[in-house]
Design an enzyme around this catalytic site. Structure first.
Site, PDB file in Angstrom:
ATOM      1  N   CYS A  82       0.834  -1.210   0.000  1.00  0.00           N
ATOM      2  CA  CYS A  82       0.000   0.000   0.000  1.00  0.00           C
ATOM      3  C   CYS A  82       0.864   1.253   0.000  1.00  0.00           C
ATOM      4  CB  CYS A  82      -0.929  -0.010   1.220  1.00  0.00           C
ATOM      5  SG  CYS A  82      -1.923   1.477   1.344  1.00  0.00           S
ATOM      6  N   CYS A 121      -0.432   4.114   2.316  1.00  0.00           N
ATOM      7  CA  CYS A 121      -0.214   3.844   3.753  1.00  0.00           C
ATOM      8  C   CYS A 121       1.252   4.023   4.138  1.00  0.00           C
ATOM      9  CB  CYS A 121      -0.620   2.417   4.122  1.00  0.00           C
ATOM     10  SG  CYS A 121      -2.087   1.812   3.306  1.00  0.00           S
ATOM     11  N   ASP A 122       2.177   3.585   3.284  1.00  0.00           N
ATOM     12  CA  ASP A 122       3.575   3.468   3.719  1.00  0.00           C
ATOM     13  C   ASP A 122       4.565   4.362   2.976  1.00  0.00           C
ATOM     14  OD1 ASP A 122       2.812   1.484   5.520  1.00  0.00           O
ATOM     15  OD2 ASP A 122       2.953  -0.081   4.010  1.00  0.00           O
TER      16      ASP A 122
END
Ligand code: NAP
Length: 325
Positions: A141, A144-145
């Site tokens: 992701c 997200c990261d």
């Protein structure tokens, strides 16, 4: 309003999964005055929450994924669908012709129809180091990261829309992004390819399969590759490896036989009904040409309207059966 307190056990329709398809179907079901329950394991929005910017949803030239998710959720709630936060373990058609939907919190919900809109789970490369460095360099992701890789050199693996689009997104943070694909040709749309290949921070690495993700105590440090044409091996020094190689549909929740393709994608008729009468499917887990937000909401609209008709016909048949008894 996400609401675990107010729920009851029986509904007209239970919608499993709260991505764009689930939210759209719940909105239509609410407008159709059906008693609908939507079960979502996390925040409603599904893949929208893993996507930074959306530029292909009509009416929104550019909108953040999380903003579109929030808008879809409040639109759905306005029309009265109940949303509960729980994880569905199993969907089963019982002998009395009703479905039971069982959840991790130990609930059993019942309805004559179920709409499965649970999307899929990211595919894994299955190479050494992938599990070991998950969350320590290996990610599925970008939204997200991505921010953890500021000014670092990273790799994105895959050649579809997701890989090519997310490689571009990751250049906001990373100093350099290797886009590693196992073939010469990318299957991503031409527009996305053009944009990514023009990006000076992206280096395209073609015809290479990943053999291993190397690392140490600090996390991932390298990507070991093999050339599919020459068999030569090489290594890229990277601290992050983002894997976008498609996903597997979450169709395993269905207990009992249903028609599907060899990869587990669900086959439906043109009303979005599966081979199990009363069980409908919409969105990314259905067999279809492409998987977009627009196709998910299109499927969901058809499914919600077909469910209304199915329930009305079922009620009519029950009345006739009583009349002729
Ligand atoms: P996808 O289109 O199925 O592409 C998967 C990619 O991963 C392919 O390039 C495939 O290579 C590669 N791959 C598969 N297994 C691999 C392995 N073991 N090792 C290395 N590479 C592997 O998946 P996706 O990109 O996640 O997209 C899924 C759906 O969502 C698609 O319908 C896509 O159009 C849609 N989507 C759309 C957008 C957008 O329009 N903005 C964004 C994201 C996703 P091969 O090409 O060699 O098979």
């Amino acid at each position: 309003m996400t609401n675990n307190e107010k729920e009851k056990a029986q509904y007209d329709v239970i919608i499993v999964g709260g991505g764009p398809a689930g939210l759209c179907a719940a909105m239509y079901s609410g407008r159709g005055m059906l008693d609908a329950l939507l079960i979502e394991r996390g925040l409603p929005g599904g893949e929208l929450l893993n996507t930074e910017l959306i530029e292909d949803y009509p009416g929104f030239e550019s909108i953040l994924g999380r903003d579109l998710a929030a808008r879809m959720t409040s639109h759905t709630e306005k029309f009265g669908a109940s949303i509960v936060t729980d994880t569905v373990d199993a969907i089963e058609k019982m002998d009395d012709d009703w479905f039971e939907v069982r959840t991790q919190l130990g609930k059993v919900y019942r309805a004559p129809t179920v709409l499965l809109t649970a999307g899929g789970t990211p595919n894994k490369l299955g190479v050494p180091g992938e599990v070991e460095y998950a969350g320590r360099g290996v990610s599925y992701c970008a939204v997200c990261d991505g921010a953890f890789f500021k000014d670092e050199t990273i790799a994105v693996v895959g050649g579809g829309d997701a890989a090519v689009e997310e490689a571009g997104y990751l250049t906001r943070y990373a100093e350099k992004v290797f886009l590693v694909h196992r073939r010469d040709e990318f299957r991503a749309s031409k527009l996305l390819q053009e944009r990514a290949f023009k990006n000076p921070k992206i280096a395209v690495v073609r015809s290479q399969v990943v053999e291993e993700i190397g690392g140490g105590p600090s996390g991932a440090t390298s990507l070991k590759l093999k050339d599919t044409k020459t068999g030569e091996t090489s290594e890229l020094a990277v601290t992050g490896v983002f894997i976008f190689i498609g996903f597997t549909p979450n169709s395993g929740l269905i207990k009992g036989h249903f028609d599907h393709d060899p990869s587990g994608y669900i086959i439906t008729d043109w009303n979005m009904m599966t081979s199990i009468p009363g069980l409908f499917a919409a969105g990314d887990l259905r067999v279809q040409l492409t998987r977009q937000i627009t196709t998910a909401v299109g499927d969901a609209t058809t499914a919600a309207i077909a469910i209304e008709k199915y329930l009305a016909e079922r009620q009519e048949a029950a009345k006739e059966a009583v009349g002729s008894a």
